[in-house]
Design an enzyme around this catalytic site. Structure first.
Site, short mmCIF file in Angstrom:
data_model
loop_
_atom_site.label_atom_id
_atom_site.label_comp_id
_atom_site.label_asym_id
_atom_site.label_seq_id
_atom_site.Cartn_x
_atom_site.Cartn_y
_atom_site.Cartn_z
N HIS A 17 0.89 -1.16 0.03
CA HIS A 17 0.10 0.00 -0.06
C HIS A 17 0.88 1.27 0.05
CE1 HIS A 17 -3.07 -2.83 2.27
NE2 HIS A 17 -3.45 -2.44 1.12
N LYS A 41 -16.49 -6.93 5.38
CA LYS A 41 -15.31 -7.56 5.62
C LYS A 41 -15.43 -7.55 7.26
CE LYS A 41 -11.99 -7.26 2.15
NZ LYS A 41 -10.40 -6.97 1.56
N ARG A 90 -2.28 -4.99 -8.74
CA ARG A 90 -1.05 -5.66 -8.57
C ARG A 90 -0.83 -6.86 -9.47
NH1 ARG A 90 -3.21 -8.07 -2.87
NH2 ARG A 90 -4.99 -7.42 -4.40
N SER A 128 -3.35 -8.17 2.57
CA SER A 128 -3.30 -8.19 4.34
C SER A 128 -3.70 -9.30 4.73
CB SER A 128 -4.61 -6.99 4.52
OG SER A 128 -4.03 -5.87 4.11
N1 COA Z 1 -0.17 -3.98 -1.64
C1 COA Z 1 -0.79 -4.94 -0.88
N2 COA Z 1 -1.92 -5.37 -0.88
C2 COA Z 1 -2.60 -4.90 -1.73
C3 COA Z 1 -2.64 -3.56 -2.54
C4 COA Z 1 -1.18 -3.38 -2.52
N3 COA Z 1 -0.72 -2.26 -3.30
N4 COA Z 1 -3.82 -3.26 -2.95
C5 COA Z 1 -4.70 -4.08 -2.72
N5 COA Z 1 -4.38 -4.84 -1.57
C6 COA Z 1 -4.88 -5.87 -0.93
C7 COA Z 1 -5.38 -5.38 0.36
O1 COA Z 1 -4.73 -5.48 1.48
C8 COA Z 1 -6.84 -6.32 0.57
O2 COA Z 1 -6.30 -7.56 0.96
P1 COA Z 1 -7.16 -8.39 1.79
O3 COA Z 1 -8.63 -8.58 0.97
O4 COA Z 1 -6.53 -9.78 1.90
O5 COA Z 1 -7.75 -7.88 3.34
C9 COA Z 1 -6.90 -6.59 -1.11
O6 COA Z 1 -6.17 -6.41 -1.72
C10 COA Z 1 -8.46 -5.84 -1.07
O7 COA Z 1 -7.64 -4.23 -1.22
P2 COA Z 1 -8.58 -3.30 -0.54
O8 COA Z 1 -8.09 -2.00 -0.87
O9 COA Z 1 -8.66 -3.26 0.92
O10 COA Z 1 -10.00 -3.23 -1.24
P3 COA Z 1 -11.26 -3.78 -0.63
O11 COA Z 1 -11.97 -4.43 -1.85
O12 COA Z 1 -11.42 -4.41 0.77
O13 COA Z 1 -12.41 -2.31 -0.51
C11 COA Z 1 -13.29 -0.33 -1.06
C12 COA Z 1 -12.16 -1.34 -1.50
C13 COA Z 1 -13.24 0.11 0.35
C14 COA Z 1 -12.67 0.77 -1.81
C15 COA Z 1 -14.39 -0.68 -1.63
O14 COA Z 1 -14.94 -1.66 -0.94
C16 COA Z 1 -15.43 0.71 -1.25
O15 COA Z 1 -15.58 1.70 -2.13
N6 COA Z 1 -16.37 0.32 -0.34
C17 COA Z 1 -17.50 1.58 -0.27
C18 COA Z 1 -18.61 1.08 -0.87
C19 COA Z 1 -18.83 1.64 -2.26
O16 COA Z 1 -18.54 2.89 -2.44
N7 COA Z 1 -19.29 0.89 -3.13
C20 COA Z 1 -19.37 1.35 -4.50
C21 COA Z 1 -18.23 0.73 -5.17
S1 COA Z 1 -18.59 -0.22 -6.57
#
Ligand code: COA
Length: 160
Positions: A17, A41, A90, A128
């Site tokens: 990140h 989550k 990634r 993560s």
């Molecule tokens: N390096 C390491 N890990 C990374 C990474 C990086 N550069 N980029 C992403 N990841 C990993 C994260 O650690 C996470 O791992 P995990 O699932 O094992 O915990 C995974 O990739 C998912 O990434 P994350 O960035 O946490 O995305 P998410 O899918 O959990 O959440 C939000 C993304 C919060 C932006 C999204 O759910 C959101 O916008 N929610 C709000 C509701 C909304 O607006 N919805 C409409 C959109 S369609």
């Protein structure tokens, strides 16, 4: 001032990140790293703990702010005055999910653009969940996370 937000669960923040944040800071005047409360989550760390670890890990980063949000990411972007949403890509496997999310966010707010940045290749396998799993079984995660996160993981998983 061109502001962007970088939303994520950050449970916990990793060097992957941080690599994305460094790249975003090179491109934009302000980067708001925003922790999703994300009821979909089950998190190991509370929002407050995730924010705190980010604050500690990003000390000394100029033009980076940290906050959290609940609800739609585009609404938070609007409230913050951000014109873009940063996401990390990634591997090809991330693409479909990111593409779908970017198009949905565009449908909701056409004036907010998703920007996909690629982290360094050394972080492409990192997430993560892997870090949490490794820490749970007392594996060494110091190569993947900042010292504060390493400490907090040790505290969470210390043997009783
Ligand atoms: N390096 C390491 N890990 C990374 C990474 C990086 N550069 N980029 C992403 N990841 C990993 C994260 O650690 C996470 O791992 P995990 O699932 O094992 O915990 C995974 O990739 C998912 O990434 P994350 O960035 O946490 O995305 P998410 O899918 O959990 O959440 C939000 C993304 C919060 C932006 C999204 O759910 C959101 O916008 N929610 C709000 C509701 C909304 O607006 N919805 C409409 C959109 S369609």
């Amino acid at each position: 001032m061109v502001k962007v937000i970088y939303p994520g669960t950050f449970d916990p923040v990793t060097y992957g990140h941080i690599d994305i944040i460094k790249r975003a800071v090179e491109l934009f005047e302000e980067v708001i790293v925003t922790v999703a409360k994300n009821p979909s989550k089950t998190c190991l760390f509370t929002v407050e703990e995730r924010v705190e670890m980010l604050r500690e890990s990003l000390k000394g980063f100029e033009r980076v702010k940290i906050d959290w949000f609940d609800g739609l990411v585009v609404e938070h972007a609007r409230r913050s005055g951000a014109v873009g949403i940063i996401r990390g890509l990634r591997a090809v496997s991330d693409f479909e999910y990111e593409f779908q999310m970017a198009l949905m966010n565009r449908k909701l707010a056409d004036d907010i653009t998703t920007i996909l940045l690629m982290p360094h290749a050394r972080y492409t396998y990192l997430n993560s969940t892997i870090v949490r799993n490794l820490a749970q079984f007392h594996g060494n995660v110091s190569e993947f996370v900042p010292p504060i996160v390493n400490e907090k993981l040790k505290e969470k998983f210390k043997t009783k």
